[in-house]
Scaffold this active site. Structure first.
Site, PDB file in Angstrom:
ATOM      1  CG  ASP A   1     -37.606  17.578 -12.651  1.00 21.20           C
ATOM      2  OD1 ASP A   1     -38.741  17.091 -12.604  1.00 21.20           O
ATOM      3  OD2 ASP A   1     -37.058  18.113 -11.676  1.00 21.20           O
TER       4      ASP A   1
ATOM      5  CG  ASP B   1     -40.643  10.722 -27.479  1.00 20.63           C
ATOM      6  OD1 ASP B   1     -39.871   9.914 -28.028  1.00 20.63           O
ATOM      7  OD2 ASP B   1     -41.286  11.586 -28.095  1.00 20.63           O
TER       8      ASP B   1
ATOM      9  CE1 TYR C   1     -46.723   9.118 -29.552  1.00 22.87           C
ATOM     10  CE2 TYR C   1     -46.596   6.733 -29.370  1.00 22.87           C
ATOM     11  CZ  TYR C   1     -46.089   7.923 -29.842  1.00 22.87           C
ATOM     12  OH  TYR C   1     -44.956   7.913 -30.612  1.00 22.87           O
TER      13      TYR C   1
ATOM     14  CE  LYS D   1     -42.122  18.253 -13.181  1.00 22.27           C
ATOM     15  NZ  LYS D   1     -40.885  18.637 -12.518  1.00 22.27           N
TER      16      LYS D   1
END
Ligand code: NAD
Length: 420
Positions: A283, A307, A159, A229
Site C-alpha cells: 500500500d 496486477d 493465479y 504485504k
C-alpha cells in the site's frame, strides 16, 4: 514439425537455444514467430503491430515470418475448442511469440485462457515496462519520472486458482478443517462462504526475483524493490520478501547489495555497477509510485500486487492504449499488451495499437534485436510528438489529428523509414 491447422511459413527458420544453455537464444535473421491475434480488438491491433515490426525488421536487414496460431474465438471457429494443444506446442517449439487479448467471461464459463497459456508454457514472470513517451498525455505533472519495470509472478498467489465455491461440500470440508484442525475457530462468519488458498513457494519466489535481479544487472538498473504485504500476510507475502533477500544475499556476491547492509557494512562505499535490493509494503508502494516515482526502477512482486501496481503505473504514462507487457519463461517469451479485448470497439479500426506494438518491442529486445527495438520506440514516439494519434489520445490533446488503428501503424512505419 507439421500441424493440423497451422500453416508453417516455407522459408523462415526456427529460433533455438544456444548449445549448452537453457535460457539463451540463437535467433536467425528470418525467424518464424507465432502470433495470436486474439479476441475483440485483437484483430485490429495484431495486424497493426505486424506492419510496424515488419518495417523495423526490414530496416535492420532482417525479416519476420509470421505464423498465425489460434486461441479464443478464432480457435473455437477452427478447432471447436478454446486453447488447442497445437497452439501451445507451436509456441513452445518456436520459443518467442506475441498475442493480442483474449476474452474471459466473468463468473461462469471457462477459466482465463491467458492464465492457462502462461501455466502451460511455464511463463512465470509477467514483465511490464512503464516508461513515458514524449507527447503522451498523462494525469500526473511529471510523467517522464516514471521508468519502471514490474516483474509480476505468474504462476501462484491468486493465479494458482485454488478456491471453493459457496454452498459446495468442498467449501464446507475446507471450512471444517480450518476451524477444527488448524486453530481458526470463530474466524469465519456463519452462513455461505467462498474460500481460497494463496500459495507462495520458495521455488516460485526465487526464480522470479532472480529474473528481476538479472534484468537489473543486464540493463544497468540501480535497484530491485520487493513489494509485499508481509506485515499482514507474514507466512506468504512476508516469506516472499525473506526468500527474495536470500537470493540477493546468497547468489550475486558484490554485484547485489541489500538496503539495510548498505551504509553500515560498506561505510558508504558501493561498487558502481551494484544493484540495491530493498522492499516496500504494497500500500505504501502505491503512493510512492506517485510521490517518489523516480526512486523506483525494477520491482519484483507476487501476482495480485503486481496486477494492481502495473495498472497504476500504466495509468501514469498514458493508460491501457500504451501499456506493453510480456511473459517470460526460461528460454521462452510470449509478448502481450496489458489491455483486454475491449469488445465494444472490435473491428472498428479505432483503438490504439501502441500497447501491442511496444509489446513487440519487448519481443525484439529479447531476441537481441536492440537496434530494431529502439527504432520501434523512437518511431512511435515521433509519431505521437507529430500529433498523429488514435482516438484515446486525441481527445486529451489540443491540435492532434485522430487516426484509425491502421493509419497510426502506417504513420509509425513512415517514421521508421525516416529514422533508419
Ligand atoms: P479492456 O482492457 O478490454 O478495456 C477497457 C477499456 O479500456 C476499453 O473500453 C477502452 O476504453 C480502453 N482500452 C482498452 N484497450 C485499448 C486500446 N488498445 N486503445 C484504446 N483504448 C483501449 O478491459 P475489460 O473491458 O475489463 O476486459 C474485456 C475483456 O478482456 C474481458 O474478457 C477480460 O477478461 C479480457 N482481458 C484480457 C486480457 C489479456 O488477454 N491479457 C487482459 C485484460 C482483460
Amino acid at each position: 514439425m507439421s500441424y493440423d491447422k497451422i500453416e508453417v511459413p516455407d522459408d523462415g527458420a526456427k529460433i533455438t537455444l544456444k548449445e549448452g544453455t537453457d535460457d539463451e537464444l540463437e535467433v536467425p535473421d528470418n525467424p518464424i514467430i507465432p502470433i495470436i491475434y486474439g479476441d475483440g480488438v485483437g484483430s485490429d491491433v495484431g495486424p497493426a503491430a505486424q506492419t510496424v515490426l515488419d518495417a523495423a525488421a526490414k530496416a535492420t536487414g532482417r525479416e519476420i515470418h509470421w505464423m498465425r496460431v489460434y486461441a479464443g474465438e478464432s480457435a473455437r471457429e477452427t478447432y471447436d475448442e478454446n486453447l488447442p494443444d497445437e497452439t501451445v506446442e507451436a509456441i513452445k517449439e518456436h520459443r518467442v511469440a506475441i498475442k493480442g487479448p483474449l476474452t474471459t467471461p466473468v463468473g461462469a464459463g471457462f477459466r482465463s485462457l491467458n492464465v492457462g497459456l502462461r501455466k502451460l508454457l511455464d511463463l512465470y514472470a509477467n514483465v511490464r515496462p512503464t516508461y513515458h513517451l514524449d507527447g503522451v498525455p498523462s494525469p500526473v505533472k511529471e510523467p517522464e519520472k516514471m521508468d519502471m519495470v514490474t516483474f509480476r509472478e505468474n504462476t501462484e498467489d491468486v493465479y494458482a486458482g485454488i478456491e471453493w465455491e459457496a454452498g459446495t461440500d468442498e467449501v464446507e470440508q475446507v471450512k471444517a478443517f480450518v476451524e477444527d484442525e488448524m486453530g481458526a475457530d470463530g474466524v469465519i462468519h456463519d452462513g455461505p462462504v467462498g474460500i481460497g488458498v494463496k500459495p507462495i513457494t520458495e521455488f516460485g519466489t526465487k526464480r522470479l526475483v532472480r529474473r528481476a535481479i538479472d534484468y537489473a544487472l543486464e540493463h544497468d538498473r540501480d535497484s530491485v524493490t520487493l513489494v509485499h504485504k508481509g506485515n499482514i500476510m507474514k507466512f506468504t507475502e512476508g516469506q516472499f520478501r525473506d526468500w527474495g533477500y536470500e537470493v540477493a544475499d546468497e547468489e550475486y556476491g558484490d554485484e547485489v547489495i541489500t538496503e539495510d547492509t548498505l551504509w553500515e557494512e560498506r561505510d558508504g562505499e558501493m561498487p558502481d555497477d551494484a544493484v540495491v535490493v530493498n522492499d516496500r509494503i504494497a500500500d505504501n508502494m502505491l503512493q510512492q509510485i506517485l510521490t517518489r516515482t523516480d526512486q523506483y526502477d525494477v520491482v519484483a512482486t507476487m501476482n495480485l500486487n503486481g496486477d494492481y501496481m502495473s495498472d497504476a503505473c500504466g495509468a501514469q504514462i498514458g493508460g491501457l492504449g500504451i501499456a506493453p507487457g510480456a511473459n517470460f519463461g526460461d528460454g521462452r517469451l510470449l509478448a502481450e499488451p496489458v489491455h483486454g479485448s475491449a469488445p465494444k470497439y472490435e473491428g472498428q479500426d479505432k483503438v490504439n495499437p501502441t500497447a501491442m506494438i511496444l509489446s513487440g518491442r519487448i519481443m525484439l529486445e529479447y531476441m537481441g534485436w536492440d537496434d530494431a527495438a529502439d527504432l520501434v520506440r523512437d518511431a512511435v514516439e515521433a509519431t505521437i510528438v507529430d500529433g498523429l494519434v488514435t482516438y484515446d489520445l486525441e481527445r486529451q490533446l489540443d491540435d492532434a489529428e485522430k487516426l484509425a488503428t491502421s493509419e497510426f501503424a502506417d504513420a509509425v512505419v513512415e517514421n521508421i523509414e525516416t529514422l533508419s
